[in-house]
Design a protein around this motif. Structure first.
Motif, PDB file in Angstrom:
ATOM      1  N   HIS A  42     100.827  36.091 100.605  1.00 22.19           N
ATOM      2  CA  HIS A  42     101.746  36.967 101.325  1.00 22.19           C
ATOM      3  C   HIS A  42     101.109  38.252 101.821  1.00 22.19           C
ATOM      4  CE1 HIS A  42     104.381  34.258  98.967  1.00 22.19           C
ATOM      5  NE2 HIS A  42     105.042  34.238 100.120  1.00 22.19           N
ATOM      6  N   HIS A  43      99.833  38.429 101.580  1.00 19.82           N
ATOM      7  CA  HIS A  43      99.100  39.508 102.258  1.00 19.82           C
ATOM      8  C   HIS A  43      97.610  39.188 102.204  1.00 19.82           C
ATOM      9  CE1 HIS A  43      97.316  41.628  98.726  1.00 19.82           C
ATOM     10  NE2 HIS A  43      98.373  41.200  98.093  1.00 19.82           N
ATOM     11  N   ALA A  44      96.907  39.701 103.198  1.00 24.53           N
ATOM     12  CA  ALA A  44      95.452  39.522 103.201  1.00 24.53           C
ATOM     13  C   ALA A  44      94.872  40.247 101.994  1.00 24.53           C
ATOM     14  CB  ALA A  44      94.862  40.084 104.483  1.00 24.53           C
ATOM     15  N   GLY A  45      94.008  39.557 101.278  1.00 24.59           N
ATOM     16  CA  GLY A  45      93.413  40.148 100.088  1.00 24.59           C
ATOM     17  C   GLY A  45      94.047  39.659  98.801  1.00 24.59           C
ATOM     18  N   GLU A  46      95.140  38.911  98.915  1.00 17.58           N
ATOM     19  CA  GLU A  46      95.776  38.389  97.700  1.00 17.58           C
ATOM     20  C   GLU A  46      94.825  37.430  97.004  1.00 17.58           C
ATOM     21  OE1 GLU A  46      99.685  36.796  98.296  1.00 17.58           O
ATOM     22  OE2 GLU A  46      99.865  36.145  96.213  1.00 17.58           O
ATOM     23  N   ALA A  47      94.740  37.548  95.691  1.00 15.16           N
ATOM     24  CA  ALA A  47      93.823  36.702  94.932  1.00 15.16           C
ATOM     25  C   ALA A  47      94.370  35.276  94.846  1.00 15.16           C
ATOM     26  CB  ALA A  47      93.630  37.275  93.531  1.00 15.16           C
ATOM     27  N   VAL A  48      93.506  34.315  95.146  1.00 14.95           N
ATOM     28  CA  VAL A  48      93.894  32.903  95.159  1.00 14.95           C
ATOM     29  C   VAL A  48      93.255  32.149  93.991  1.00 14.95           C
ATOM     30  CG1 VAL A  48      93.749  30.769  96.512  1.00 14.95           C
ATOM     31  CG2 VAL A  48      94.223  32.950  97.663  1.00 14.95           C
ATOM     32  N   ALA A  49      92.037  32.498  93.669  1.00 19.61           N
ATOM     33  CA  ALA A  49      91.347  31.836  92.557  1.00 19.61           C
ATOM     34  C   ALA A  49      90.383  32.827  91.923  1.00 19.61           C
ATOM     35  CB  ALA A  49      90.584  30.599  93.045  1.00 19.61           C
ATOM     36  N   MET A  50      90.056  32.553  90.678  1.00 18.43           N
ATOM     37  CA  MET A  50      89.142  33.433  89.942  1.00 18.43           C
ATOM     38  C   MET A  50      87.950  32.632  89.444  1.00 18.43           C
ATOM     39  SD  MET A  50      89.807  35.852  86.590  1.00 18.43           S
ATOM     40  CE  MET A  50      90.180  34.533  85.459  1.00 18.43           C
TER      41      MET A  50
END
Lengths: 170, 793
Positions: free
Chosen positions: B99-107
């Motif tokens: 929902h925003h650029a920069g949101e963490a998707v994976a670690m």
């Protein structure tokens, strides 16, 4: 790759990847953590050190490029218990708050004063434009460097200009 | 330096500095634990997208990669906790959509940071882009939703007459203001203005180091946080531990400014990974991550309107605005505009009608950035009051003075029902006017204008509110209940005189450069006469401080400082009994000074603190029945907030050919009550002004229409450098408060709250001969030049 250099008067060496940044070699291999990483893109200046006498942002240099160089970091500024004049100036004139930019700022200031013993306020501000501070608004950093310049010239520093125990502009 | 450091007005070099100037300060990223692994995050390049799949196999197979996690691994931990949970809470990692650029998707967890970053790039995410809404007005209109399936992007609208129903019975001023607008003797001045988004930009990127111990089933956590106890609570609640099994340390913290006043997914996820992998796990933010995944601030668009008589009496002030919350709600998010509402009417006794809608957009979350709502509120009223002054051709200082709360009005009740305990605005402004020779400045300006130069004088007053109190505000959200730590914003101070006569002071704050070690040592040294150099102050440590609220909202001196003062008084009370026994005198006659205690009127009849301490810890030497030990803890919950204020002035000159603005003078007269260390107070004001000037002149978090952050580096997001700023001229007035025993009010945010509009007022004043009435921040040369060209037609 093997690199060897002199850091704060000590011969050091280590094995690094070709892409290892000098600042990471200093922090990780040598565990000299006074040199900070604020942006990794050379804008903030927190990683400023001296390489062969010149102020350099150590995140823009590879460790292998410093092979054979003579390096000074903030840990090498003081002479034993004797603070460098810029360190004393920052302490006396409240030139730091959080302290994160301070090591880089000190190294830039020391480099300035090695080249210009009597910088004007404008020259000081220009010389540290590559070192960003978010806490102080630079006012007391300038006063700190002026203090150091006076001390290095053997002169009595100007008194501090902070507001004292009376009302109104000091 | 020895004893006799005055707690009030004493200037002393900082205790923090010897380590920091030697490169010996230990920030989180300077700490290394044996066997630690390092984390990097895969972050969304899209502002809004569905995630069809995440393929971690290539990354997981890379040499040196320890683990790769997605939401499937951590969904059971729930979303990131928020103190004011209005809106959509942030998942620990993107859950089916971003929902925003920069949101963490994976670690990714790896053996070192280089490998971790390489592996993060090898994680394959199949995104299906969705329409994003970035513009606040478009978000309010609601054709595109930030979150799939939501009914509205607007989370809440705050109204001044109804902001806390059931607690305050307030007058709705809207009908009276509407009526006033019909009068013949009034003017109505209205302007839409943007208070742009900012990126806090502490120079130290955030960092976390977690070390879970399965033997004890507890975790040690180092984080560059402003709120260690809240973080301990949040981690404990998330992992099902009692809070005392989470030991949070905020060591040296390299600037906070509100950005480190949040629970972040990385803090929870490093703990998770450390627990899962049974080894320490570290994460250090990159500068780009600091730009688009640490909170941002401000982001308002609002129309301010003044209705007033032609001779300068304001009959109504209205603000109708939208505040951008970003995609998710975190710590305070929707409560930030309420802090603006607290000071919405500034220093003026005027009818108020204020409404601000909190809207979600597909951008990073906004939350507290230095001032947090109060700079926005001060900007709007202080800009529109200048436009009103111009419209009625009255000096802006005179208009302000005419509408002030008067000294005799205090304690004064604001339009939203809060009580400002103390203030003397006229004296403060008069001090500024006299000290700068305001009439002389106006004459200089007239002479410059006669030469065709564009010189401007800008003025602003402000009211700050800090040390948020009374404790009932906890029920509104100003507490840590959501983190399992139900506290009001009280302060904590523990003072211990050790057996050797040194003193240890443990406070509940989480400072990031404010000099608490110095200031609190001054307070304790002053109260107990213990040598300043013998006082050690520790903070930011949940195992040491019994409670703690942290450092934000200019609260530390007024609240934790007061707690420490009270703890020192308690220690002094017990010590007086001991000394009375030792010196065979009456406890009431015992005085503390010069490293020990003596009998009043008989300075030679004395004992040292080491001698007092020995008796305290050997009770057989003390008075009958004495409890051994010499320490006290105090929790201070003030009965009211404090209300600092001030007046600022700037002189600028605009180059009409380039639009470049030169700040020639910047003068601030601030009133924060008593000052413990004026040197530190000055430093706080300097830094605050610099951030306000940064907003006025340079800084702008710019998203494009698709939600890409275009200002993600320090070259695109220029914070002020040394050459951009003038030397500051500061002065002060002192109107103490009695809501705490030291009469201190707080100063951390004042400079920021007073400064942005001071600069804009000055620039608009400079260009007034051209007919320029307003320019939106930041006043970069191109924008000023455009305004000049437009005015010239």
């Amino acid at each position: 790759m093997h690199v060897a250099m002199t850091v704060n008067g000590r011969e050091v060496s280590g094995d690094v990847e070709p892409r290892t940044l000098l600042v990471h070699f200093i922090r990780e291999n040598l565990r000299l953590t006074g040199t900070h990483v604020g942006c990794e893109t050379s804008y903030c200046g927190a990683c400023t050190i001296q390489v062969d006498g010149a102020a350099v942002k150590s995140c823009t240099m590879l460790a292998v490029q410093a092979d054979g160089a003579t390096i000074r970091t903030v840990e090498g500024l003081a002479d034993g218990d004797q603070l460098h004049a810029v360190q004393e100036g920052f302490w006396e004139r409240h030139g730091l708050q959080c302290g994160f930019c301070t090591p880089g700022m000190l190294m830039s200031a020391a480099s300035l004063l090695e080249q210009n013993a009597s910088p004007s306020e404008d020259e000081i501000r220009h010389a540290i434009e590559g070192n960003l501070c978010r806490c102080t608004g630079y006012h007391n950093i300038v006063r700190s460097i002026e203090y150091a310049a006076s001390k290095l010239r053997g002169e009595e520093p100007a008194p501090p200009d902070w507001t004292m125990d009376f009302e109104g502009v000091s | 330096m020895t004893t006799s450091i005055s707690a009030m007005g004493g200037i002393v070099r900082r205790k923090e500095d010897p380590a920091l100037i030697a490169g010996q300060g230990k920030y989180v990223d300077d700490i290394r634990l044996n066997g630690e692994a390092v984390t990097a995050f895969v972050r969304s390049p899209f502002a809004h997208a569905r995630i069809n799949s995440i393929d971690t196999s290539a990354a997981a197979a890379m040499p040196g990669v320890v683990a790769v996690y997605t939401i499937d691994d951590v969904r059971h931990l729930g979303p990131v906790l928020a103190q004011v949970p209005v809106g959509v809470m942030r998942p620990l990692l993107a859950d089916g959509a971003v929902h925003h650029a920069g949101e963490a998707v994976a670690m990714v967890v790896a053996e070192n940071s280089y490998v971790a970053r390489d592996a993060a790039e090898a994680v394959m995410v199949d995104y299906e882009p969705l329409p994003a809404v970035v513009d606040m007005k478009a978000a309010v209109a609601g054709a595109t939703k930030v979150h799939e399936g939501s009914e509205s992007n607007v989370l809440v609208t705050w109204f001044s007459h109804d902001w806390w129903p059931g607690v305050f019975e307030l007058v709705d001023h809207r009908p009276a203001i509407a009526e006033a607008k019909e009068r013949d003797d009034v003017v109505v001045v209205s302007q839409e203005m943007t208070n742009q988004r900012l990126i806090p930009t502490a120079i130290e990127p955030r960092a976390v180091l977690a070390d879970w111990n399965h033997g004890y089933n507890r975790v040690n956590l180092w984080s560059s946080t402003q709120m260690p106890h809240a973080l301990a609570g949040a981690v404990a609640k998330t992992f099902g531990l009692p809070s005392n099994e989470v030991h949070v340390v905020a060591p040296e913290v390299g600037g906070g400014f509100g950005a480190k006043l949040n629970i972040y997914p990385d803090e929870i996820l490093t703990v998770f990974a450390s627990k899962a992998l049974d080894r320490p796990v570290r994460w250090t933010e990159t500068r780009r991550e600091a730009a688009f995944s640490t909170i941002q601030g401000r982001g308002w668009v609002a129309t301010a309107t003044i209705t007033g008589t032609k001779d300068g009496k304001i009959l109504g002030y209205e603000l109708d605005g939208i505040a951008d919350m970003g995609a998710y709600s975190q710590n305070f998010t929707v409560a930030i505009p309420v802090l603006g509402l607290f000071v919405a009417q500034g220093q003026y006794d005027i009818p108020l009608a204020w409404q601000v809608s909190c809207v979600q957009t597909n951008t990073q979350t906004t939350d507290a950035y230095r001032g947090a709502g109060r700079p926005e509120a001060s900007y709007y009223i202080e800009r529109i009051i200048d436009m009103y002054a111009a419209a009625i051709d009255m000096d802006p200082a005179d208009v302000r003075r005419k509408n002030f709360f008067k000294k005799e009005d205090f304690p004064a009740t604001t339009a939203i029902g809060l009580t400002m305990d103390s203030g003397d605005y006229e004296r403060n402004l008069d001090t500024l006017i006299a000290d700068v020779d305001y009439a002389g400045l106006r004459a200089m300006q007239a002479a410059a204008r006669a030469e065709g130069r564009y010189v401007g004088i800008g003025l602003s007053t402000y009211v700050e509110v800090c040390g948020f109190a009374p404790s009932v505000l906890a029920e509104f959200g100003f507490g840590w209940d959501a983190y399992g730590m139900p506290t009001s914003f009280s302060g904590s101070g523990l003072v211990r005189v050790n057996p050797d006569g040194s003193a240890t002071v443990i406070i509940g704050t989480g400072p990031s450069g404010q000099g608490h070690q110095t200031t609190w040592a001054q307070v304790v040294s002053d109260r107990l006469g213990i040598d300043y150099d013998s006082v050690r102050v520790t903070h930011g440590n949940t195992a040491e401080s019994p409670t703690g609220v942290g450092t934000f909202g200019s609260r530390s001196a007024a609240v934790d400082g007061a707690a420490t003062y009270e703890a020192a008084e308690k220690v002094g009370g017990k010590a007086a009994d001991i000394v009375a026994h030792m010196l065979e005198a009456s406890a009431e006659d015992i005085r503390f000074a010069d490293g020990g205690a003596h009998v009043a009127g008989s300075p030679g009849h004395k004992v040292t603190w080491a001698e007092i301490a020995e008796v305290a810890y050997k009770p057989h030497k003390g008075p009958d029945g004495m409890e051994a030990g010499l320490e006290a803890h105090a929790v201070f919950s003030p009965g009211n907030a404090t209300w600092p204020f001030g007046s600022h002035l700037a002189v600028v000159e605009v180059d009409p050919d380039t639009g470049n603005v030169e700040i020639q003078r910047y003068v601030g007269i601030d009133d924060c009550g008593n000052r413990i260390n004026p040197m530190i107070v000055d430093g706080q004001i300097h830094g605050g002004i610099a951030q306000g000037i940064g907003q006025a002149m340079f800084e702008d978090a710019i998203y494009d229409a698709e939600g890409n952050l275009l200002s993600g580096s320090l070259i695109d997001y220029p914070i002020p450098a040394a050459g951009d700023l003038p030397a500051f001229e500061l002065g002060w007035t002192n109107t103490p408060t009695d809501v705490n025993p030291m009469g201190v009010k707080g100063i951390g945010e004042a400079g920021t709250i007073g400064s942005a509009q001071t600069i804009v007022n000055a620039v608009v004043d400079a260009l007034a001969p051209l007919g320029v009435k307003h320019i939106d921040m930041p006043l970069r040369p191109r924008r000023v030049w455009d305004a000049i060209q437009k005015a010239r037609g």
